[in-house]
Design a protein around this motif. Structure first.
Motif, short mmCIF file in Angstrom:
data_model
loop_
_atom_site.label_atom_id
_atom_site.label_comp_id
_atom_site.label_asym_id
_atom_site.label_seq_id
_atom_site.Cartn_x
_atom_site.Cartn_y
_atom_site.Cartn_z
N TYR A 163 3.41 -6.46 -6.76
CA TYR A 163 3.15 -6.58 -5.31
C TYR A 163 2.79 -7.85 -4.83
CZ TYR A 163 2.96 -1.57 -3.79
OH TYR A 163 3.16 -0.36 -3.59
N ARG B 180 2.24 -1.65 6.15
CA ARG B 180 2.58 -0.39 5.95
C ARG B 180 3.20 -0.24 4.63
NH1 ARG B 180 5.53 3.94 6.17
NH2 ARG B 180 4.95 5.74 7.48
N LEU B 181 2.50 0.24 3.60
CA LEU B 181 3.06 0.30 2.17
C LEU B 181 3.52 1.80 1.79
CD1 LEU B 181 0.73 -1.74 0.38
CD2 LEU B 181 2.91 -2.44 1.24
N SER B 182 2.86 2.94 2.52
CA SER B 182 3.05 4.28 2.33
C SER B 182 2.94 5.11 3.51
CB SER B 182 2.25 4.73 1.16
OG SER B 182 1.15 5.25 1.48
N PRO B 183 3.13 6.31 3.60
CA PRO B 183 2.95 7.19 4.60
C PRO B 183 1.29 7.01 5.00
CG PRO B 183 4.48 8.36 3.34
CD PRO B 183 4.06 7.08 2.43
N SER C 235 -0.76 4.89 5.03
CA SER C 235 -0.97 3.78 5.80
C SER C 235 -1.16 4.29 7.40
CB SER C 235 0.18 2.83 5.87
OG SER C 235 0.08 2.24 4.21
N GLN D 231 1.91 2.21 -3.70
CA GLN D 231 2.72 3.19 -4.47
C GLN D 231 3.42 2.80 -5.82
OE1 GLN D 231 5.92 3.59 -1.39
NE2 GLN D 231 5.15 5.47 -0.66
N GLU E 85 -0.46 6.29 -4.82
CA GLU E 85 0.63 7.13 -4.59
C GLU E 85 1.62 7.04 -5.48
OE1 GLU E 85 3.16 8.63 -1.01
OE2 GLU E 85 2.13 7.05 -0.58
N MET F 104 5.05 7.54 -7.22
CA MET F 104 6.28 7.90 -6.89
C MET F 104 7.16 8.46 -7.84
SD MET F 104 5.96 7.19 -3.66
CE MET F 104 7.33 7.57 -3.23
#
Length: 256
Positions: free
Chosen positions: A37, A52-55, A57, A65, A120, A122
Motif C-alpha cells: 500500500y 478513497r480505497l473502498s466503498p 470510504s 482492501q 475489506e 476481496m
C-alpha cells in the motif's frame, strides 16, 4: 481489468505456456511480497486514510482492501473465473490460498503501519475451507482485532461458520443472489442453490449480528419480467441491509 485480461489471454493462444506446456500462474502466493500500500501512500499529498480505497470510504471509514487467496472454484456461466480456471488447468491449480498464519501475519503488518479502522477482504469466495476459517478467525481476532467485510457464497454459510465469522470480527457479508428465479438461476447461470438455501443462509448471518448485502444482475439473456419480479420478491423475503444492482456484461469465452 479482469475483462481486459480475459480478452488478452484468448488473443494469446498458447504463447503463455512454458516449455512443459503448462500455462504460468503464481502457484505459491507466499513466494512473492504481499500487497504494497505504500505506492498509494506516496501518491499526492493526502494521507492514505483520506483516500478513497473502498466503498467504505464514502461512509468516512478508513478500510484496506486485501486478500487471503486467489481464484474461485465455481463455474458460473457469466463469470471470467470459469474460463480462467480451464485455461490454467482446473480448480486445483487455479485456486490458491495463503496459509491462515501467513495471511494474518501479512495483515497485521499492514494494520500496524497504516492503522485502518476496517479490513475489506476481496476474495471472491472467502468461505471455502472450514478448518482454514477456524484457524484464521482465531488468529485474526487475537493478532489484528479489526472488524471486517467478506464476500461469500451464501450456500457456504451454516451456523458454525457464521459463529466463527462473527467471533472473528465479521460485520458484513456480500453475496451473489443474481436472480431470484430459482429455475433460471440454475439453468442459465449454473448457480445450483435453492431459494430456501439462500433465505436460510441470510437468516443465519442476521442471527449472528452480521449485516448482509445482495448482488443482483439484470439484463441477462433469456430474462423476462417474471424473472425480474422474482428477484425483487426474493430480496423482499431476505430483507438485506442493502442491495447492489449490476447490468449483465458479456465476457468473451464465457458460457453465457
Amino acid at each position: 481489468n479482469i475483462i481486459h485480461f480475459a480478452i488478452f489471454i484468448f488473443n494469446q493462444g498458447d504463447s503463455s505456456a512454458d516449455f512443459t506446456g503448462k500455462r504460468w500462474l503464481l502457484e505459491n502466493l507466499e513466494d512473492y511480497p504481499y500487497i504494497d500500500y505504500s505506492i498509494f501512500e506516496a501518491e499526492g499529498t493526502e494521507p492514505l486514510s483520506k483516500k478513497r480505497l473502498s466503498p467504505l470510504s464514502d461512509a468516512g471509514i478508513f478500510a484496506l482492501q486485501i486478500i487471503t487467496g486467489r481464484g474461485c472454484p465455481y463455474k458460473c456461466t457469466y463469470c471470467s473465473n470459469s474460463t480462467l480456471m480451464d485455461y490454467y488447468g482446473g480448480a486445483r491449480r487455479f485456486l490458491r490460498k495463503y496459509a491462515a498464519e501467513s495471511a494474518v501475519k501479512n495483515i497485521m503488518k499492514l494494520s500496524q503501519r497504516f492503522k485502518p479502522q476496517f479490513v475489506e477482504f476481496m476474495d471472491e469466495t472467502f468461505v471455502l475451507d472450514k478448518k482454514w476459517i477456524e484457524e484464521f478467525c482465531r488468529l485474526f481476532k487475537t493478532e489484528v482485532g479489526l472488524p471486517f467485510v467478506i464476500m461469500s457464497r451464501i450456500d457456504s454459510i451454516d451456523d458454525h461458520i457464521a459463529s466463527l465469522l462473527a467471533e472473528g470480527g465479521a460485520k458484513l457479508v456480500f453475496f451473489g443472489l443474481e436472480s431470484g428465479d430459482e429455475e433460471f438461476r440454475i439453468k442459465y447461470l449454473n448457480r445450483r442453490m435453492s431459494n430456501k438455501t439462500i433465505i436460510e443462509g441470510a437468516r443465519i448471518l442476521k442471527n449472528h449480528g452480521i449485516m448482509i448485502v445482495t448482488f443482483n444482475m439484470f439484463g441477462m439473456p433469456f430474462e423476462t419480467k417474471e424473472n425480474l419480479r422474482k428477484t425483487f420478491d426474493l430480496n423482499t423475503a431476505i430483507e438485506p441491509d442493502a442491495e447492489v444492482p449490476y447490468v449483465y456484461k458479456i465476457i468473451p469465452g464465457t458460457q453465457l
